[in-house]
Design a protein around this motif. Structure first.
Motif, PDB file in Angstrom:
ATOM      1  N   ARG A 130       0.837  -1.192   0.000  1.00  0.00           N
ATOM      2  CA  ARG A 130       0.000   0.000   0.000  1.00  0.00           C
ATOM      3  C   ARG A 130       0.876   1.248   0.000  1.00  0.00           C
ATOM      4  N   VAL A 131       0.358   2.303  -0.601  1.00  0.00           N
ATOM      5  CA  VAL A 131       1.066   3.578  -0.632  1.00  0.00           C
ATOM      6  C   VAL A 131       0.247   4.605   0.138  1.00  0.00           C
ATOM      7  N   MET A 132       0.843   5.130   1.204  1.00  0.00           N
ATOM      8  CA  MET A 132       0.201   6.185   1.984  1.00  0.00           C
ATOM      9  C   MET A 132       0.749   7.526   1.505  1.00  0.00           C
ATOM     10  N   CYS A 133      -0.136   8.387   1.021  1.00  0.00           N
ATOM     11  CA  CYS A 133       0.262   9.709   0.549  1.00  0.00           C
ATOM     12  C   CYS A 133      -0.054  10.752   1.614  1.00  0.00           C
ATOM     13  N   LEU A 134       0.918  11.610   1.886  1.00  0.00           N
ATOM     14  CA  LEU A 134       0.768  12.645   2.913  1.00  0.00           C
ATOM     15  C   LEU A 134       0.941  14.029   2.300  1.00  0.00           C
ATOM     16  N   ASN A 135       0.246  15.016   2.864  1.00  0.00           N
ATOM     17  CA  ASN A 135       0.422  16.389   2.386  1.00  0.00           C
ATOM     18  C   ASN A 135       1.542  17.091   3.155  1.00  0.00           C
ATOM     19  N   SER A 138       1.723  16.590   6.843  1.00  0.00           N
ATOM     20  CA  SER A 138       1.802  15.173   7.236  1.00  0.00           C
ATOM     21  C   SER A 138       0.434  14.558   7.508  1.00  0.00           C
ATOM     22  N   GLU A 139      -0.598  15.097   6.875  1.00  0.00           N
ATOM     23  CA  GLU A 139      -1.934  14.523   6.976  1.00  0.00           C
ATOM     24  C   GLU A 139      -2.135  13.502   5.868  1.00  0.00           C
ATOM     25  N   VAL A 140      -2.865  12.432   6.186  1.00  0.00           N
ATOM     26  CA  VAL A 140      -3.115  11.378   5.201  1.00  0.00           C
ATOM     27  C   VAL A 140      -4.038  11.896   4.110  1.00  0.00           C
ATOM     28  N   ILE A 141      -3.570  11.798   2.879  1.00  0.00           N
ATOM     29  CA  ILE A 141      -4.409  12.100   1.719  1.00  0.00           C
ATOM     30  C   ILE A 141      -5.162  10.830   1.316  1.00  0.00           C
ATOM     31  N   CYS A 142      -4.435   9.739   1.254  1.00  0.00           N
ATOM     32  CA  CYS A 142      -5.033   8.444   0.941  1.00  0.00           C
ATOM     33  C   CYS A 142      -4.047   7.349   1.323  1.00  0.00           C
ATOM     34  N   ILE A 156       6.284  -4.785  -8.782  1.00  0.00           N
ATOM     35  CA  ILE A 156       6.493  -3.441  -8.220  1.00  0.00           C
ATOM     36  C   ILE A 156       7.403  -2.586  -9.109  1.00  0.00           C
ATOM     37  N   GLU A 157       6.886  -1.417  -9.491  1.00  0.00           N
ATOM     38  CA  GLU A 157       7.640  -0.472 -10.303  1.00  0.00           C
ATOM     39  C   GLU A 157       7.646   0.888  -9.607  1.00  0.00           C
ATOM     40  N   PRO A 158       8.822   1.439  -9.323  1.00  0.00           N
ATOM     41  CA  PRO A 158       8.900   2.749  -8.658  1.00  0.00           C
ATOM     42  C   PRO A 158       8.113   3.829  -9.385  1.00  0.00           C
ATOM     43  N   LEU A 159       8.117   3.789 -10.724  1.00  0.00           N
ATOM     44  CA  LEU A 159       7.430   4.818 -11.504  1.00  0.00           C
ATOM     45  C   LEU A 159       5.935   4.853 -11.192  1.00  0.00           C
ATOM     46  N   LYS A 160       5.326   3.684 -11.027  1.00  0.00           N
ATOM     47  CA  LYS A 160       3.894   3.642 -10.724  1.00  0.00           C
ATOM     48  C   LYS A 160       3.610   4.244  -9.352  1.00  0.00           C
ATOM     49  N   ILE A 161       4.492   3.970  -8.402  1.00  0.00           N
ATOM     50  CA  ILE A 161       4.328   4.523  -7.055  1.00  0.00           C
ATOM     51  C   ILE A 161       4.464   6.047  -7.092  1.00  0.00           C
ATOM     52  N   ILE A 162       5.455   6.538  -7.825  1.00  0.00           N
ATOM     53  CA  ILE A 162       5.676   7.980  -7.948  1.00  0.00           C
ATOM     54  C   ILE A 162       4.493   8.650  -8.647  1.00  0.00           C
ATOM     55  N   GLU A 163       4.008   8.030  -9.717  1.00  0.00           N
ATOM     56  CA  GLU A 163       2.847   8.577 -10.438  1.00  0.00           C
ATOM     57  C   GLU A 163       1.638   8.676  -9.517  1.00  0.00           C
ATOM     58  N   HIS A 164       1.435   7.640  -8.717  1.00  0.00           N
ATOM     59  CA  HIS A 164       0.308   7.628  -7.776  1.00  0.00           C
ATOM     60  C   HIS A 164       0.435   8.781  -6.785  1.00  0.00           C
ATOM     61  N   ALA A 165       1.658   9.007  -6.295  1.00  0.00           N
ATOM     62  CA  ALA A 165       1.896  10.088  -5.332  1.00  0.00           C
ATOM     63  C   ALA A 165       1.665  11.458  -5.973  1.00  0.00           C
ATOM     64  N   LEU A 166       2.131  11.623  -7.193  1.00  0.00           N
ATOM     65  CA  LEU A 166       1.983  12.913  -7.870  1.00  0.00           C
ATOM     66  C   LEU A 166       0.527  13.204  -8.222  1.00  0.00           C
ATOM     67  N   ILE A 167      -0.190  12.175  -8.647  1.00  0.00           N
ATOM     68  CA  ILE A 167      -1.615  12.341  -8.967  1.00  0.00           C
ATOM     69  C   ILE A 167      -2.392  12.814  -7.742  1.00  0.00           C
ATOM     70  N   ASN A 168      -1.995  12.294  -6.566  1.00  0.00           N
ATOM     71  CA  ASN A 168      -2.674  12.669  -5.324  1.00  0.00           C
ATOM     72  C   ASN A 168      -2.068  13.912  -4.657  1.00  0.00           C
ATOM     73  N   LYS A 169      -1.140  14.570  -5.389  1.00  0.00           N
ATOM     74  CA  LYS A 169      -0.506  15.805  -4.901  1.00  0.00           C
ATOM     75  C   LYS A 169       0.151  15.607  -3.533  1.00  0.00           C
ATOM     76  N   ALA A 171       3.137  15.275  -0.737  1.00  0.00           N
ATOM     77  CA  ALA A 171       4.441  15.868  -0.428  1.00  0.00           C
ATOM     78  C   ALA A 171       5.415  14.771  -0.005  1.00  0.00           C
ATOM     79  N   SER A 172       4.858  13.672   0.526  1.00  0.00           N
ATOM     80  CA  SER A 172       5.680  12.542   0.963  1.00  0.00           C
ATOM     81  C   SER A 172       4.858  11.257   0.914  1.00  0.00           C
ATOM     82  N   VAL A 173       5.583  10.140   0.959  1.00  0.00           N
ATOM     83  CA  VAL A 173       4.900   8.844   0.920  1.00  0.00           C
ATOM     84  C   VAL A 173       5.478   7.905   1.978  1.00  0.00           C
ATOM     85  N   VAL A 174       4.631   6.991   2.410  1.00  0.00           N
ATOM     86  CA  VAL A 174       5.036   5.879   3.266  1.00  0.00           C
ATOM     87  C   VAL A 174       4.552   4.612   2.577  1.00  0.00           C
ATOM     88  N   LEU A 175       5.445   3.649   2.382  1.00  0.00           N
ATOM     89  CA  LEU A 175       5.033   2.372   1.814  1.00  0.00           C
ATOM     90  C   LEU A 175       4.706   1.403   2.943  1.00  0.00           C
TER      91      LEU A 175
END
Length: 233
Positions: A130-135, A138-142, A156-169, A171-175
């Protein structure tokens, strides 16, 4: 003819029971049986429902977290039935993810990550990432599943994880890596995944905050171990 009438009556009683009482007190095999009546018409599905529940050791969470391919291994379960069972498991997770997005839970330390994982995700029964996206606050976006199933390590492809983070705007991610039957300490695949993602994210304004593993016997944060801190600079 009488058998068909009996079967129809049994299905109707199962539906009436749910309409009247919901899932309260309903045995697991009856829940699965009710679902199967919509995927397998004109057939007695009681024995199939028992096989489904028994296949996963009587654990309903594991039933609803199973891959479609795993469900299809059970005698009597076809793709339509497996898809419907899977759908019933995925819908609550999607709703939960949306609720978390609205609630803006703050994740600003390993303790909060661990708290979030143990309170909300530790009962997941499937091998997944799972990819946790934070603003910026540090609040959970999704917190959404991107990968799952037997081929997770290869997919697992890093590009897909990065794309997911960017789409959700983000600032940071937790896997968050779920290993229901595995060791909670990082293995070679975990380290390889973290290393690749870390290198890919260094060129972006995107922080890689942590890689948390939920194993059979515990939860582990890679940022809490000096050996892995280099990946999160």
């Amino acid at each position: 003819m009488s058998r068909e009438l009996s079967r129809a009556g049994h299905r109707q009683r199962a539906r009436d029971s749910y309409i009247k009482n919901g899932l309260t007190g309903m045995p697991y095999h009856n829940i699965i049986e009710l679902i199967l009546t919509y995927a397998i018409p004109r057939r007695d599905v009681k024995e199939i429902a028992y096989r489904v529940v028994n296949h996963f050791g009587g654990d309903l969470e594991k039933v609803f977290s199973a891959d479609i391919s795993e469900l299809c291994k059970i005698d009597g379960v076809g793709e339509n039935a497996a898809l419907l069972i899977k759908l019933f498991g995925d819908i609550p997770r999607r709703i939960y993810s949306a609720a978390e997005k609205q609630s803006g839970a703050v994740i600003n330390s390993y303790t909060r990550v661990k708290e979030y994982v143990e309170n909300n995700l530790s009962s997941l029964g499937e091998n997944e990432l799972r990819v946790m996206c934070l603003n910026n606050s540090s609040e959970v976006i999704c917190c959404e599943r991107l990968y799952g199933g037997a081929n997770l390590k290869k997919d697992i492809e890093p590009l897909k994880i990065i794309e997911h983070a960017l789409i959700n705007k983000a600032a940071s991610v937790v896997l968050i890596r779920v290993k229901p039957d595995g060791e909670y300490k990082p293995d070679e695949d975990d380290i390889r995944c973290v290393s690749r993602l870390s290198k890919s994210m260094k060129h972006l304004e995107l922080n890689f905050n942590d890689y948390v593993i939920i194993g059979k016997n515990g939860t582990f944060s890679m940022t809490y171990d000096f050996d892995y801190l280099k990946y999160f600079d």
